[in-house]
Design an enzyme around this catalytic site. Structure first.
Site, PDB file in Angstrom:
ATOM      1  N   ASP A 186       3.443   9.622  -0.659  1.00  0.00           N
ATOM      2  CA  ASP A 186       2.212   8.907  -0.335  1.00  0.00           C
ATOM      3  C   ASP A 186       1.991   7.786  -1.339  1.00  0.00           C
ATOM      4  OD1 ASP A 186      -0.091   8.350   1.071  1.00  0.00           O
ATOM      5  OD2 ASP A 186      -0.832  10.403   1.023  1.00  0.00           O
ATOM      6  N   HIS A 201       0.805  -1.215   0.000  1.00  0.00           N
ATOM      7  CA  HIS A 201       0.000   0.000   0.000  1.00  0.00           C
ATOM      8  C   HIS A 201       0.843   1.273   0.000  1.00  0.00           C
ATOM      9  CE1 HIS A 201      -3.338   2.549   0.496  1.00  0.00           C
ATOM     10  NE2 HIS A 201      -3.708   2.281   1.719  1.00  0.00           N
TER      11      HIS A 201
END
Length: 336
Positions: A230, A19
């Site tokens: 991110d 992720h």
């Protein structure tokens, strides 16, 4: 995990989704157990990443630290073989339930959006929504907003920033200090620029229910999504989905995974360059409605087409196609 399961005789397919960003080999090489970690991941049948950059970084690390790594193409994915192990490597950008954020919402949505609009009057609204984390670039964003007010003095009193910080890990000393630093900077900027009828930054330190958050999205003219790094950043996609009127501008960090999908419509920035972020904010606030609509339509089409259901289907389908003789697949997701 996969290696441990294999040792216990587990034969089913196992898929792993990373992720968070995967570092390049020049960073990854600092780990003393770099080869062991890579070989451990190779026990999975499918390894998924958020972006093509993450895939390239993983493959480059394998090539550098695991001898005799062989790579071939299988459709849009790669097949990597090394040390008697084989795994399919692919890019599967995680997403949102588009319809959930594109819906009209409920009374909380309407009340929140209306209250914001009424309280700011004719001022434009700039929105930041982040979990409390040093990777989100909140301090850099606030500094860029200060530079914006210094540089474009005509916007003083005409724009209000709403910054939502969702509490996270505040028992950790570094996160406590980050919270103090954020609140101190907000106070400094407000103290420097506030007037009796205008406060530059409104700061919210709490969790926001989804329907209320939808009201914030709808009221915002510009979303400042500027993480330092991110894996994806779903706030960017939620903001786009929420703007069914095809209005609004997304200013997005080039270091967010979402930038790879939303580059056709977003204003991409380097969050470390506060002057450039301030300049992009000015462009966003002065953008005409025709350009807003063109950009927003492109982004909403992408988010609608490649929603969370597409992500789940494409990832699990890859696991099913890889080894059809295995009856089931287990999915592991790394990161938060």
């Amino acid at each position: 995990v996969a290696q441990s399961l294999r040792r216990r005789g587990f034969q089913n397919r196992i898929a792993y989704f990373n992720h968070i960003p995967f570092p390049g080999p020049d960073v990854f090489e600092a780990l003393p157990w770099r080869a062991e970690l890579l070989l451990g991941l190779m026990h999975y049948d499918v390894i998924g990443f958020q972006t093509s950059r993450d895939v390239r970084n993983f493959v480059a690390s394998l090539r550098r630290f695991v001898p005799d790594t062989r790579i071939s193409h299988l459709g849009k994915s790669l097949v990597v073989k090394t040390a008697g192990l084989s795994a399919a490597i692919g890019c599967y950008p995680v997403s949102i339930d588009f319809d959930e954020f594109a819906s009209a919402g409920n009374s909380a949505t309407v009340v929140t959006a209306g209250a914001i609009a009424q309280s700011v009057g004719e001022a434009k609204v700039v929105l930041g929504v982040d979990r409390l984390d040093y990777t989100k670039g909140i301090l850099e964003r606030l500094t860029a907003f200060r530079v914006f007010l210094q540089t474009y003095k005509e916007w003083q009193g005409r724009v209000t920033m709403l910054q939502i910080v969702i509490p996270s890990r505040e028992e950790i000393p570094e996160y406590k200090r980050l919270k103090v630093d954020i609140e101190t900077l907000v106070s400094e900027i407000n103290g420097e620029y506030s007037t009796p009828g205008w406060t530059p930054i409104r700061y919210f330190h709490r969790s926001i229910p989804r329907d209320e958050l939808l009201g914030f999205y709808r009221a915002a003219h510009v979303a400042l999504v500027t993480p330092l790094r991110d894996g994806m950043n779903l706030v960017a996609k939620e903001f786009c989905a929420a703007h069914a009127d095809n209005r609004g501008v997304l200013v997005l960090s080039e270091f967010a995974g979402a930038a790879e999908e939303l580059a056709t419509g977003a204003l991409l920035v380097n969050p470390n360059d506060t002057e450039a972020v301030a300049s992009s904010l000015y462009y966003a606030l002065t953008m005409d409605e025709a350009e807003q609509e063109q950009r927003m339509k492109l982004m909403r089409f992408t988010v609608r087409t490649y929603d969370v259901f597409h992500w789940a289907h494409s990832f699990t389908q890859e696991a099913s196609m890889l080894a059809p003789e295995k009856p089931e697949a287990i999915l592991r997701v790394a990161g938060d």
